[in-house]
Write an enzyme that holds these catalytic residues in place. Sequence first.
Site, PDB file in Angstrom:
ATOM      1  N   CYS A   6      -5.214  -3.181   2.751  1.00  0.00           N
ATOM      2  CA  CYS A   6      -4.913  -3.140   4.190  1.00  0.00           C
ATOM      3  C   CYS A   6      -6.161  -3.307   5.066  1.00  0.00           C
ATOM      4  O   CYS A   6      -6.732  -4.391   5.137  1.00  0.00           O
ATOM      5  CB  CYS A   6      -4.168  -1.856   4.521  1.00  0.00           C
ATOM      6  N   LYS A  25      -9.400   2.336  -1.922  1.00  0.00           N
ATOM      7  CA  LYS A  25      -9.615   1.875  -0.543  1.00  0.00           C
ATOM      8  C   LYS A  25     -10.886   2.490   0.041  1.00  0.00           C
ATOM      9  O   LYS A  25     -11.141   3.688  -0.096  1.00  0.00           O
ATOM     10  CB  LYS A  25      -8.405   2.250   0.310  1.00  0.00           C
ATOM     11  N   GLU A  32       0.845  -1.193   0.000  1.00  0.00           N
ATOM     12  CA  GLU A  32       0.000   0.000   0.000  1.00  0.00           C
ATOM     13  C   GLU A  32       0.889   1.255   0.000  1.00  0.00           C
ATOM     14  O   GLU A  32       1.925   1.301   0.663  1.00  0.00           O
ATOM     15  CB  GLU A  32      -0.870  -0.022   1.260  1.00  0.00           C
TER      16      GLU A  32
END
Length: 506
Positions: free
Chosen positions: A148, A117, A44
């Site tokens: 994540c 995200k 990320e």
Amino acid sequence: MKTLNLSLIHLNVRYKQPDENRRSLLRLVSEAAKQGANIVVAPEMAVSGYSFDNRDEIAPLAEFENGPAWSALADSARKNGVYACVGMAEIDPETGIVYNSAFVFGPEGDLVGKYRKINAEARWGCSGGPGQDNTFETPWGRVGVLICSDVYPGLMPRATALRGADLLLAPSNWPMSGLDPKEIWRARALENGIYLAACNRTGVDKIMDCRKAPSCVYDPCGKPLLEGQHDDSRIFAVKLPLGPDGRLDRSFRMGRLADRRPRHFRDCCLNLQMIRDLTTFLQLPEPDVLDLSCVVSEDGQHPADALEKHLSENEAKGNGLVLLPPFDFSEAAAEKIGRTADSYEMGVLTRTNENGHRSYRLFEPGKKMRQWPAPTWPSGNGDVFPVVDYGPARLFLAPFAALAHPEMAVVAAKRGCDLALCIEDGLSPEQRLLAGVRTVENLAAAVCSCEGAGIWSSQEGHQRWGESLANPGDACHAALDTNRTRAKKFQDNVDFPLLLSNRGTL
């Protein structure tokens, strides 16, 4: 091909040094390809670093279509003939909105997938939409991408599996502090029957030390295929087995999803975000501490005898609940449990089998025994899983096979339940893991079986959940404060129409 060769670039990301990070990525992608990689995954925010205070600070480092990192990585994927998934900050040139994104470049150099995200950074990021298709097709099967903390709640990995992904890539920036991400990643692979590859970073960011952060790959049964860490950049490689058709085995995913019963999941879409006082709104018992125990009888010992022995030895007295393993019911056993409950002023819950009918039975001091049918899973159309108020808690009674689905845990939590109670014939290590991970969905859990028991209480912040375990002939205990279980924060930016469809069950 007999294997899919997957490489994780465990990158030492240099904070605010995009040129150096880009050069490192290009070198490592090339090295991974020379080692035989088919798919390469980077962390990320691999180009810019992670920690930024506001949008103005990150914007000059964010990528746009055909920007320097975008173009270089697309060209590298083409030259090396690989799929390359890389996490980068993305800026929309028209609006100036910044996203935490992952881009997937195909072996022709084209963009084959992009994911924004959803649990975006509050200081500078905008959330991606819940309906975005986070999957892309490869010769070896469909692959999904989450970033994540989007893997942290259970509904987004489940939606990815429902979109047909048999491999989930998770570019991450997850330091080792508090909750171990390996437990979350393993559980998400296990409950969805998919491979999961989490590519973490290493090095030191502005406010995070990631030198002990792990990168991992798990198989559809939750078995670790790779768990690696290093304080500098490394390539971690793993080979995933392919079937005779040259594709990843989808039978694990299809088996897990075929067990879904969306008609029982409908309450997971309830909107409780604006409700500040769940106790009043859902008419829950006034919160307090519930003393909860699971008593596991020894081989050949009747649960009623084990209950009395445990309470007498521990001098228990009042305001608690004890779970017993399942057993064949008799009137003599019922009378003994009732007397014990009255004598020690303790509630007792068990699951019984009488004349082929399974039921939950709750003995409360000074009250008539309460009883509910105990449905199996998958269950029939008319089955209802009991929701019971006892003392300061609202309880959800269900078989663990139902709780194995993250949707069911969210349903229980949104119905105001503080605690899920499962009374089983056995308790496997995989069930212990999933029970702990269910606390992420705002729900404590307890499982009592003939082979062992456990109680998993909600974590504080990002710390690991509380866990108390018992073997046969022993007991486990926890003081459950329902003030904490009422402080629920739901992840509602998810694709509920997909989750409540029958997709994946055919």
